[in-house]
Design a protein around this motif. Structure first.
Motif, mmCIF file in Angstrom:
data_model
loop_
_atom_site.group_PDB
_atom_site.id
_atom_site.type_symbol
_atom_site.label_atom_id
_atom_site.label_comp_id
_atom_site.label_asym_id
_atom_site.label_seq_id
_atom_site.Cartn_x
_atom_site.Cartn_y
_atom_site.Cartn_z
ATOM 1 N N GLY A 112 0.816 -1.215 0.000
ATOM 2 C CA GLY A 112 0.000 0.000 0.000
ATOM 3 C C GLY A 112 0.848 1.261 0.000
ATOM 4 N N ALA A 113 1.923 1.252 0.786
ATOM 5 C CA ALA A 113 2.825 2.406 0.813
ATOM 6 C C ALA A 113 3.505 2.584 -0.539
ATOM 7 N N ALA A 114 3.908 1.469 -1.165
ATOM 8 C CA ALA A 114 4.540 1.547 -2.484
ATOM 9 C C ALA A 114 3.582 2.123 -3.514
ATOM 10 N N VAL A 115 2.329 1.682 -3.458
ATOM 11 C CA VAL A 115 1.320 2.183 -4.405
ATOM 12 C C VAL A 115 1.120 3.683 -4.236
ATOM 13 N N MET A 116 0.860 4.112 -3.009
ATOM 14 C CA MET A 116 0.551 5.520 -2.769
ATOM 15 C C MET A 116 1.747 6.424 -3.039
ATOM 16 N N CYS A 117 2.915 6.002 -2.600
ATOM 17 C CA CYS A 117 4.093 6.864 -2.760
ATOM 18 C C CYS A 117 4.602 6.864 -4.195
ATOM 19 N N SER A 118 4.447 5.746 -4.906
ATOM 20 C CA SER A 118 4.802 5.734 -6.323
ATOM 21 C C SER A 118 3.927 6.722 -7.092
ATOM 22 N N ALA A 119 2.620 6.662 -6.822
ATOM 23 C CA ALA A 119 1.697 7.579 -7.493
ATOM 24 C C ALA A 119 2.002 9.023 -7.127
ATOM 25 N N LEU A 120 2.233 9.267 -5.845
ATOM 26 C CA LEU A 120 2.492 10.635 -5.390
ATOM 27 C C LEU A 120 3.775 11.195 -5.998
ATOM 28 N N GLY A 121 4.856 10.412 -5.941
ATOM 29 C CA GLY A 121 6.121 10.865 -6.506
ATOM 30 C C GLY A 121 6.012 11.142 -7.991
ATOM 31 N N GLY A 122 5.315 10.260 -8.717
ATOM 32 C CA GLY A 122 5.151 10.444 -10.154
ATOM 33 C C GLY A 122 4.303 11.644 -10.505
ATOM 34 N N VAL A 123 3.201 11.836 -9.768
ATOM 35 C CA VAL A 123 2.297 12.962 -10.047
ATOM 36 C C VAL A 123 2.999 14.291 -9.793
ATOM 37 N N VAL A 124 3.686 14.396 -8.661
ATOM 38 C CA VAL A 124 4.361 15.655 -8.326
ATOM 39 C C VAL A 124 5.445 15.971 -9.353
ATOM 40 N N SER A 125 6.232 14.963 -9.739
ATOM 41 C CA SER A 125 7.303 15.226 -10.712
ATOM 42 C C SER A 125 6.719 15.619 -12.073
ATOM 43 N N THR A 126 5.571 15.038 -12.431
ATOM 44 C CA THR A 126 4.938 15.399 -13.701
ATOM 45 C C THR A 126 4.441 16.836 -13.671
ATOM 46 N N ILE A 127 3.883 17.250 -12.540
ATOM 47 C CA ILE A 127 3.409 18.638 -12.410
ATOM 48 C C ILE A 127 4.586 19.611 -12.531
ATOM 49 N N ILE A 128 5.685 19.300 -11.838
ATOM 50 C CA ILE A 128 6.869 20.169 -11.938
ATOM 51 C C ILE A 128 7.391 20.180 -13.369
ATOM 52 N N MET A 129 7.371 19.020 -14.014
ATOM 53 C CA MET A 129 7.819 18.918 -15.399
ATOM 54 C C MET A 129 7.001 19.831 -16.313
ATOM 55 N N MET A 130 5.699 19.862 -16.112
ATOM 56 C CA MET A 130 4.827 20.689 -16.948
ATOM 57 C C MET A 130 5.089 22.178 -16.733
ATOM 58 N N ILE A 131 5.425 22.528 -15.495
ATOM 59 C CA ILE A 131 5.561 23.953 -15.159
ATOM 60 C C ILE A 131 6.931 24.508 -15.549
ATOM 61 N N ALA A 132 7.973 23.713 -15.353
ATOM 62 C CA ALA A 132 9.324 24.300 -15.402
ATOM 63 C C ALA A 132 10.319 23.473 -16.192
ATOM 64 N N THR A 133 9.909 22.864 -17.299
ATOM 65 C CA THR A 133 10.825 22.013 -18.055
ATOM 66 C C THR A 133 12.061 22.757 -18.542
ATOM 67 N N ALA A 134 11.877 23.838 -19.255
ATOM 68 C CA ALA A 134 13.014 24.519 -19.894
ATOM 69 C C ALA A 134 14.024 25.095 -18.896
ATOM 70 N N PRO A 135 13.593 25.919 -17.908
ATOM 71 C CA PRO A 135 14.604 26.489 -17.004
ATOM 72 C C PRO A 135 15.325 25.455 -16.156
ATOM 73 N N ILE A 136 14.615 24.410 -15.706
ATOM 74 C CA ILE A 136 15.265 23.376 -14.891
ATOM 75 C C ILE A 136 16.299 22.610 -15.714
ATOM 76 N N ALA A 137 15.951 22.298 -16.934
ATOM 77 C CA ALA A 137 16.890 21.559 -17.783
ATOM 78 C C ALA A 137 18.156 22.373 -18.032
ATOM 79 N N ASP A 138 18.000 23.656 -18.308
ATOM 80 C CA ASP A 138 19.166 24.520 -18.542
ATOM 81 C C ASP A 138 20.089 24.546 -17.321
ATOM 82 N N TRP A 139 19.491 24.667 -16.129
ATOM 83 C CA TRP A 139 20.312 24.721 -14.912
ATOM 84 C C TRP A 139 21.027 23.398 -14.661
ATOM 85 N N ALA A 140 20.296 22.291 -14.790
ATOM 86 C CA ALA A 140 20.874 20.979 -14.465
ATOM 87 C C ALA A 140 22.042 20.638 -15.387
ATOM 88 N N ILE A 141 21.872 20.919 -16.661
ATOM 89 C CA ILE A 141 22.922 20.554 -17.607
ATOM 90 C C ILE A 141 24.158 21.420 -17.418
#
Length: 515
Positions: A112-141
């Motif tokens: 149950g913890a794996a299910v909930m936390c997998s979904a939560l981690g994936g959803v949050v990262s997808t939201i951040i991806m949608m909002i800030a793809t270009a500037p985050i990629a530039d900084w990381a690289i």
């Protein structure tokens, strides 16, 4: 507001097309199934489907691979928790505490913890991806190159020594065993043969999938078989109790920390979910007030690793879409899908194919949401596998592990390596060494050696170059402080331990100070 409107438009496009819906759910279920089968993994499914994407539209082809990526990372957690068989390397840390929870009658809570936390981690990262793809990629690289990645691996290994071993010294010896296995094969820079013993198989190195299956699945079968022979075997207790909201809230800092770690590791090309899972787990150990409880069935271990590895999925798309740099094997295949349709990933995709980008974003968001729904439905069913008696379950696990080891490269020697690792792991576990530490050393050692070689070439073989890069310097200092602190703690505990009384057993009660 534009982000919301674009996401809404991508959602409508995705679910208004019957073919798109069929491909979406096929990717969700296929990713989960292949992710749960050791040695096969989501990469196998992606490789099989790659030629067929030429007959799909670009939106459907890229969307299929992104959905497989999201659910495939989660799929391997189930077998890791129930049978100590990680479906993929990124699920190995989940087994460190997930399987002991199963033995303690908390399988439902772990899944149950794996299910909930997998979904939560994936959803949050997808939201951040949608909002800030270009500037985050530039900084990381620009800020994170091979020197920083090597420093990150060094820091991770310094923390990992405290996982699962009876003593600090056995923990470090376990790490060093893993590092020694990692250097077998050709040198990544000069192609020099190392420890091959004139065996052609060893020139390619010892593959980590058969090794993981041996150390986890096969050694566990031997451990349980020994208990069965001695009459001390106890079947895992059945449980479908999911973690309560209060338990998840109690681990809120672990969840947030793992999301940050997973997202950060996912952005870095070539790193991805595997390092994210190990780093998430290591940091959970490092910040815990009771690090000695990890490896014995601690819920925080499952939460940290599964949150981190799924948080890396959305982040891995950022360098691909923003800069055209794949973050791992599956995103590299996605470059092939782009090229099949005469497209190139990179900044121009957002201008020329915005509809495609937002269909992919919407698909990844809902794929992570589907983990929550489908995961809970399958948990109620799959947990009943624990009812199978050991004498029938053990051959099934060995058969599954054997198929998984052979399927990686189609080599019989991989199966031999798996059973050898199982025997070695069995005796090391009896002696108090850490199987988890060996696996950490093996996987992180390969990454560390490669990035160290790249870093030295980049710095013109000047060691001082590491100290001129602030992030690398910070991570190296943190690793050294962690190592020194662990050594000091090991000596301090030894010095403060009760004096021996001549018996093989600890004294009860401890002798008085003046006695």
């Amino acid at each position: 507001m534009d982000t919301w409107n674009n996401f809404l438009q991508g959602t409508i496009t995705l679910f208004s097309d019957p073919i798109g819906i069929l491909i979406f759910f096929g990717g969700v279920i296929g990713g989960m199934l292949f992710g749960a089968i050791p040695g096969v993994s989501m990469l196998t499914l992606a490789a099989i489907l790659l030629p067929f994407t030429a007959h799909l539209s670009p939106e459907h082809g890229i969307m299929l691979f992104s959905v497989i990526y999201c659910t495939g990372v989660y799929g391997g957690a189930i077998t890791a928790i129930l049978f100590n068989i990680p479906g993929a390397p990124e699920n190995a840390p989940t087994a460190f505490d997930g399987y002991p929870m199963t033995q303690n009658g908390q399988a439902g809570k772990a899944v149950g913890a794996a299910v909930m936390c997998s979904a939560l981690g994936g959803v949050v990262s997808t939201i951040i991806m949608m909002i800030a793809t270009a500037p985050i990629a530039d900084w990381a690289i620009s800020a994170f190159g091979p020197p920083e990645i090597f420093a990150l691996v060094f820091f991770g290994l310094a923390v990992a020594a405290s996982v699962g071993a009876k003593t600090f010294w056995k923990g470090w010896l376990s790490i060093l065993i893993g590092l020694m296995v990692a250097v077998v094969g050709l040198d990544p820079v000069g192609g020099i043969e190392r420890y091959d013993f004139e065996m052609p198989y060893l020139l390619a190195g010892i593959h980590f999938i058969p090794t993981i299956l041996g150390f986890f699945a096969v050694s566990e079968i031997f451990v349980q078989a020994e208990k069965k022979v001695r009459g001390s075997y106890q079947a895992p207790k059945m449980s479908v109790d999911f973690p309560s909201l209060q338990e998840l809230i109690a681990h809120k800092f672990a969840v947030v920390r793992s999301i940050v770690i997973g997202f950060f590791c996912g952005i870095l090309p070539g790193i991805g979910a595997t390092l994210a899972a190990f780093m998430g787990y290591n940091e959970a150990v490092r910040w815990s007030k009771t690090p000695e409880e990890f490896g014995k069935g601690k819920l925080e271990g499952v939460i940290s690793s599964e949150t981190a590895n799924n948080a890396a999925t959305g982040a891995a798309m950022i360098p691909l879409l923003a800069l055209g740099l794949p973050g791992g094997a599956l995103t590299a295949m996605m470059v092939g899908v782009f090229q099949m349709h005469d497209m190139e990933p990179g900044p121009l995709v957002f201008l020329n194919s915005a509809d495609l980008v937002w269909v992919v974003f919407a698909a990844m968001f809902f794929a992570n949401c589907s983990i929550l729904l489908i995961g809970f439905l399958e948990t109620k069913t799959i947990i009943n596998l624990l009812r199978i008696p050991f004498q029938f379950l053990a051959p099934m696990i060995l058969l599954l592990a054997t198929v998984g080891a052979y399927a990686v490269r189609g080599l019989t020697i991989d199966v031999v390596v798996m059973f050898l690792a199982g025997v070695v792991g069995f005796f090391l576990r009896r002696s108090g060494y850490s199987v988890a530490g060996i696996v950490l050393g093996l996987i992180l050692g390969k990454i560390g050696e490669q990035t160290f070689a790249q870093a030295m070439q980049m710095l013109h073989f000047e060691w001082s170059g590491f100290f001129n890069r602030p992030i690398a310097l910070l991570l190296l200092v943190a690793g050294l402080l962690t190592l020194c602190g662990s050594i000091y703690g090991a000596f301090f505990k030894k010095a403060s331990a009760p004096a021996p009384t001549g018996s093989d057993h600890p004294p009860e009660p401890p002798p008085p100070a003046g006695g």
